[in-house]
Design a protein around this motif. Structure first.
Motif, PDB file in Angstrom:
ATOM      1  N   ALA A 117       0.829  -1.205   0.000  1.00  0.00           N
ATOM      2  CA  ALA A 117       0.000   0.000   0.000  1.00  0.00           C
ATOM      3  C   ALA A 117       0.862   1.254   0.000  1.00  0.00           C
ATOM      4  O   ALA A 117       0.582   2.214  -0.734  1.00  0.00           O
ATOM      5  CB  ALA A 117      -0.930  -0.011   1.209  1.00  0.00           C
ATOM      6  N   ARG A 118       1.904   1.260   0.794  1.00  0.00           N
ATOM      7  CA  ARG A 118       2.796   2.424   0.815  1.00  0.00           C
ATOM      8  C   ARG A 118       3.423   2.647  -0.561  1.00  0.00           C
ATOM      9  O   ARG A 118       3.518   3.796  -1.034  1.00  0.00           O
ATOM     10  CB  ARG A 118       3.893   2.235   1.861  1.00  0.00           C
ATOM     11  N   LYS A 119       3.843   1.570  -1.198  1.00  0.00           N
ATOM     12  CA  LYS A 119       4.461   1.669  -2.523  1.00  0.00           C
ATOM     13  C   LYS A 119       3.467   2.212  -3.554  1.00  0.00           C
ATOM     14  O   LYS A 119       3.804   3.094  -4.359  1.00  0.00           O
ATOM     15  CB  LYS A 119       4.969   0.293  -2.958  1.00  0.00           C
ATOM     16  N   LEU A 120       2.229   1.711  -3.510  1.00  0.00           N
ATOM     17  CA  LEU A 120       1.228   2.157  -4.474  1.00  0.00           C
ATOM     18  C   LEU A 120       0.862   3.619  -4.249  1.00  0.00           C
ATOM     19  O   LEU A 120       0.717   4.385  -5.216  1.00  0.00           O
ATOM     20  CB  LEU A 120      -0.020   1.274  -4.376  1.00  0.00           C
ATOM     21  N   PHE A 121       0.727   4.031  -3.006  1.00  0.00           N
ATOM     22  CA  PHE A 121       0.426   5.433  -2.722  1.00  0.00           C
ATOM     23  C   PHE A 121       1.522   6.345  -3.274  1.00  0.00           C
ATOM     24  O   PHE A 121       1.237   7.413  -3.824  1.00  0.00           O
ATOM     25  CB  PHE A 121       0.249   5.646  -1.219  1.00  0.00           C
TER      26      PHE A 121
END
Length: 214
Positions: A117-121
């Motif tokens: 999720a952090r990477k996608l954000f």
């Protein structure tokens, strides 16, 4: 973006949200904007805008669009408010809240989902949201109080730390139920120290795991 995905997203908003009394313009605009297909597994992308929950691995799911819209609307949030989300999952609910103009704090207990999720954000340019890997039932005391709190997993009781970390006035929306995968969606309001509870309907969420969950 491929035209069919944009068209599918518009259809999702029209047929799954507006037709079922999701009317908050901020919620509708956010769900028109956030590319839900990027928050599901590649094999599921063609189904990203269907009226279903979808598996995201590790025994977790991305909630069906209607439920995301319902919970987002139930928060009665306005731009600039702080919101704590318990259960980052794929990050889609957090992305919708971010697109609504809220300051998002999201807690996830599964390291792989937290990292993804952090990477996608970062890839989407959603830079203001903050993420934490931890037991979500404990909240995020260092960042409290929160104007709004939303929990995207179901536990047997309302976690006391979350009520304690809710601002006054504030709203907490979460599924609660004594049987796993069968809950009542409730909205808790804190106002002048008083706590009131409103039932919003039956839902089925994955388990809220932690010290104040299962």
């Amino acid at each position: 973006m491929p035209h069919d995905l944009k068209r599918n997203r518009e259809r999702m908003v029209r047929e799954q949200l507006e037709s079922r009394n999701i009317s908050d313009p901020n919620v509708l605009q956010a769900m028109r904007t956030v590319p839900r297909h990027k928050f599901v597994q590649d094999a599921m992308r063609l189904n990203a805008y269907d009226d279903n929950a979808l598996p995201i691995g590790y025994g977790q799911t991305i909630s069906q669009p209607y439920i995301v819209g319902l919970m987002s609307q139930a928060l009665e949030a306005t731009q600039g408010m702080s919101v704590l989300e318990i259960g980052t999952g794929s990050g889609y609910q957090a992305a919708v809240l971010h697109a609504m103009g809220l300051q998002v704090y999201s807690v996830e207990r599964i390291e792989e989902l937290h990292a993804a999720a952090r990477k996608l954000f970062a890839e989407l340019g959603y830079t203001s949201a903050q993420f934490k890997l931890d037991d979500g039932t404990l909240g995020w005391p260092e960042k409290a109080p929160f104007d709004r709190i939303v929990v995207t997993a179901g536990g047997p009781e309302i976690p006391k730390p979350l009520v304690d970390q809710l601002a006054d006035p504030g709203i907490l929306v979460l599924p609660v139920g004594r049987a796993k995968r069968t809950q009542q969606l409730v909205r808790i309001r804190k106002n002048n120290g008083d706590i009131t509870l409103e039932k919003l309907g039956s839902v089925a969420f994955v388990d809220l795991v932690g010290e104040h969950g299962w």
